[in-house]
Design a protein around this motif. Sequence first.
Motif, PDB file in Angstrom:
ATOM      1  N   ALA A 380       0.874  -1.270  -0.125  1.00 24.09           N
ATOM      2  CA  ALA A 380       0.100  -0.106  -0.066  1.00 24.09           C
ATOM      3  C   ALA A 380       0.845   1.153   0.063  1.00 24.09           C
ATOM      4  O   ALA A 380       0.363   2.327  -0.434  1.00 24.09           O
ATOM      5  CB  ALA A 380      -1.122  -0.092   1.226  1.00 24.09           C
ATOM      6  N   THR A 381       2.045   1.050   0.733  1.00 19.66           N
ATOM      7  CA  THR A 381       2.777   2.330   0.763  1.00 19.66           C
ATOM      8  C   THR A 381       3.654   2.840  -0.601  1.00 19.66           C
ATOM      9  O   THR A 381       3.907   3.882  -0.649  1.00 19.66           O
ATOM     10  CB  THR A 381       3.952   2.341   1.932  1.00 19.66           C
ATOM     11  N   THR A 382       3.478   1.812  -1.550  1.00 25.90           N
ATOM     12  CA  THR A 382       4.178   2.176  -2.836  1.00 25.90           C
ATOM     13  C   THR A 382       3.179   2.889  -3.909  1.00 25.90           C
ATOM     14  O   THR A 382       3.761   3.285  -4.766  1.00 25.90           O
ATOM     15  CB  THR A 382       4.609   0.830  -3.494  1.00 25.90           C
ATOM     16  N   GLY A 383       1.913   2.665  -3.361  1.00 20.41           N
ATOM     17  CA  GLY A 383       0.925   3.424  -4.318  1.00 20.41           C
ATOM     18  C   GLY A 383       0.511   2.506  -5.451  1.00 20.41           C
ATOM     19  O   GLY A 383      -0.029   3.104  -6.434  1.00 20.41           O
ATOM     20  N   ARG A 384       1.023   1.365  -5.651  1.00 27.17           N
ATOM     21  CA  ARG A 384       0.927   0.598  -6.978  1.00 27.17           C
ATOM     22  C   ARG A 384      -0.450  -0.071  -6.755  1.00 27.17           C
ATOM     23  O   ARG A 384      -1.131  -0.061  -5.714  1.00 27.17           O
ATOM     24  CB  ARG A 384       1.928  -0.475  -7.027  1.00 27.17           C
ATOM     25  N   PRO A 385      -1.048  -0.316  -7.814  1.00 27.77           N
ATOM     26  CA  PRO A 385      -2.490  -1.108  -7.845  1.00 27.77           C
ATOM     27  C   PRO A 385      -2.376  -2.004  -6.950  1.00 27.77           C
ATOM     28  O   PRO A 385      -1.658  -3.163  -6.847  1.00 27.77           O
ATOM     29  CB  PRO A 385      -2.806  -1.399  -9.365  1.00 27.77           C
ATOM     30  N   ARG A 386      -3.740  -2.132  -6.246  1.00 27.98           N
ATOM     31  CA  ARG A 386      -3.816  -3.354  -5.285  1.00 27.98           C
ATOM     32  C   ARG A 386      -3.867  -4.589  -5.910  1.00 27.98           C
ATOM     33  O   ARG A 386      -3.621  -5.684  -5.454  1.00 27.98           O
ATOM     34  CB  ARG A 386      -5.216  -2.809  -4.408  1.00 27.98           C
ATOM     35  N   GLU A 387      -4.699  -4.567  -7.174  1.00 25.29           N
ATOM     36  CA  GLU A 387      -4.859  -5.757  -7.837  1.00 25.29           C
ATOM     37  C   GLU A 387      -3.473  -6.471  -8.521  1.00 25.29           C
ATOM     38  O   GLU A 387      -3.452  -7.724  -8.998  1.00 25.29           O
ATOM     39  CB  GLU A 387      -5.874  -5.645  -9.234  1.00 25.29           C
ATOM     40  N   ASP A 388      -2.388  -5.744  -8.334  1.00 26.32           N
ATOM     41  CA  ASP A 388      -1.245  -6.320  -8.860  1.00 26.32           C
ATOM     42  C   ASP A 388      -0.352  -6.959  -7.536  1.00 26.32           C
ATOM     43  O   ASP A 388       0.515  -7.334  -7.556  1.00 26.32           O
ATOM     44  CB  ASP A 388      -0.132  -5.119  -9.175  1.00 26.32           C
ATOM     45  N   LEU A 389      -1.108  -6.985  -6.285  1.00 24.02           N
ATOM     46  CA  LEU A 389      -0.330  -7.894  -5.224  1.00 24.02           C
ATOM     47  C   LEU A 389      -1.538  -9.162  -5.404  1.00 24.02           C
ATOM     48  O   LEU A 389      -2.467  -9.020  -4.824  1.00 24.02           O
ATOM     49  CB  LEU A 389      -0.428  -7.034  -3.864  1.00 24.02           C
ATOM     50  N   TRP A 390      -0.826 -10.270  -5.615  1.00 17.94           N
ATOM     51  CA  TRP A 390      -1.618 -11.560  -5.869  1.00 17.94           C
ATOM     52  C   TRP A 390      -1.345 -12.217  -4.441  1.00 17.94           C
ATOM     53  O   TRP A 390      -0.529 -13.246  -4.312  1.00 17.94           O
ATOM     54  CB  TRP A 390      -1.009 -12.153  -7.032  1.00 17.94           C
ATOM     55  N   ASP A 391      -1.984 -11.772  -3.224  1.00 11.99           N
ATOM     56  CA  ASP A 391      -1.824 -12.524  -1.992  1.00 11.99           C
ATOM     57  C   ASP A 391      -2.756 -13.605  -2.192  1.00 11.99           C
ATOM     58  O   ASP A 391      -3.924 -13.340  -1.369  1.00 11.99           O
ATOM     59  CB  ASP A 391      -1.968 -11.296  -1.130  1.00 11.99           C
ATOM     60  N   LEU A 392      -2.475 -14.658  -2.685  1.00 17.11           N
ATOM     61  CA  LEU A 392      -3.610 -15.714  -2.907  1.00 17.11           C
ATOM     62  C   LEU A 392      -3.576 -16.537  -1.615  1.00 17.11           C
ATOM     63  O   LEU A 392      -2.596 -16.854  -0.838  1.00 17.11           O
ATOM     64  CB  LEU A 392      -3.013 -16.559  -4.212  1.00 17.11           C
ATOM     65  N   PRO A 393      -4.784 -17.152  -1.433  1.00 17.21           N
ATOM     66  CA  PRO A 393      -4.826 -18.252  -0.313  1.00 17.21           C
ATOM     67  C   PRO A 393      -4.232 -19.565  -0.950  1.00 17.21           C
ATOM     68  O   PRO A 393      -4.046 -19.633  -2.163  1.00 17.21           O
ATOM     69  CB  PRO A 393      -6.376 -18.408  -0.271  1.00 17.21           C
ATOM     70  N   VAL A 394      -3.866 -20.100  -0.066  1.00 14.69           N
ATOM     71  CA  VAL A 394      -3.249 -21.737  -0.491  1.00 14.69           C
ATOM     72  C   VAL A 394      -4.758 -22.292  -1.194  1.00 14.69           C
ATOM     73  O   VAL A 394      -5.426 -22.482  -0.926  1.00 14.69           O
ATOM     74  CB  VAL A 394      -2.595 -22.349   0.675  1.00 14.69           C
TER      75      VAL A 394
END
Length: 403
Positions: A380-394
């Motif tokens: 979030a601190t980078t200001g990059r699009p949230r959808e580009d963080l692929w924090d997938l569940p297992v």
Amino acid sequence: MTEQTERSLAEQPSDTERLPPAAPGDGGGPGGGGAGGAAGGAGHPAGPATGQATAEGPVLPHATADAPVLPHATPPPLAPPRPLGEPRTWPRDFTDRLTAPLPGVRALARIAREGKLRPPPETLPEIQQLPFAPGPMPAAGPTTLALTWAGHASWIIRVGGLTVLTDPVWSRKILGTPARVTPVGVRWEDLPPVDAVVISHNHYDHLDAPTLKRLPRHTPLLLPAGLAPWARRRGFTQVTDLDWWEAVELPAPGGPVRFDFVPAHHWSKRTLTDTCRSLWGGWLLTAPDGRRIHFAGDTGYGHWFEEIGRRYPGIDLALLPIGAYDPRWMLRPVHTDPEEAVKACQDLGARALAPMHWSTFLLSGEPPLEPLHRVRAAWATTGRPREDLWDLPVGASRVLAES
């Protein structure tokens, strides 16, 4: 950190002994791979000046080959693909590729004294909240680039019509480590035929012999330099081991898929006598249409990320470790924390980040859910699009859009 690793570290030189420096030039072995630089090299966020000692031990001298690269420098051309299954002769060990000294007896005593080998007991109820959402894998044709997280560093990557496994660990328990806290995200019997396996290094939580035994022996294995004999002894017939910056291509329905072996800030050891006898690193997969995925394997933060990004511009997705980082005084050289993973993604020039190496095995002292909270905050601190963080569940999947 596993008990096997603890036993390994106990055999390392004491904190007052200096490891040999990295060899100058273009690498310590056949194929021209780059030699390792010092911890605290170009782009490293912390660490003393080259050659100085820390409280826990000395820092390796900085290799000539790893001097900071000027931003305007033209990257070298990519190496032509090597033949699959090529017999190779390697150095006796790859100690010159280390970018930090391995902890000695004093460091091991300190970690035992501080009792930070596992998360605090009061945080263990967080295990019930670890994200687990298995689902069907997406249909994958010759132009699809998709991935599914099986847990830890194990991914099912669909690229060019191939199914590729990274560091596959389908075992419930690995040597010296408590059993996994989330099930494998994809049942073995639900996997499509496996066309190739890439291995980052030989630690037990990345090179799992019981899992590999489930594969047909003709499955192509792509390995770090020095690991081919291990695989051939187990009956695998299509084995290729590579030095840093070397590559092979596998034929695929959508066109050849290129696999480049790239540096990482880590080490290797599997038995009592094989410290750094094989190499370690990550993999850069290039689809027939040019889209790229960087699989980092297991690594600390350091200068190699910028160099990888320089040589392979336009990385679409970086699979980076965010767990097994506490205590930092010991694990910083070999495991990125969540903030360092986000910085590494930026250094690589990658558009998106898929966190891994957490939520599966409890290998160190941070609370189970902390890596997820911290990587989201850092992103979030980078200001990059949230959808580009692929924090997938297992067990979850995602498809990379076509360029």
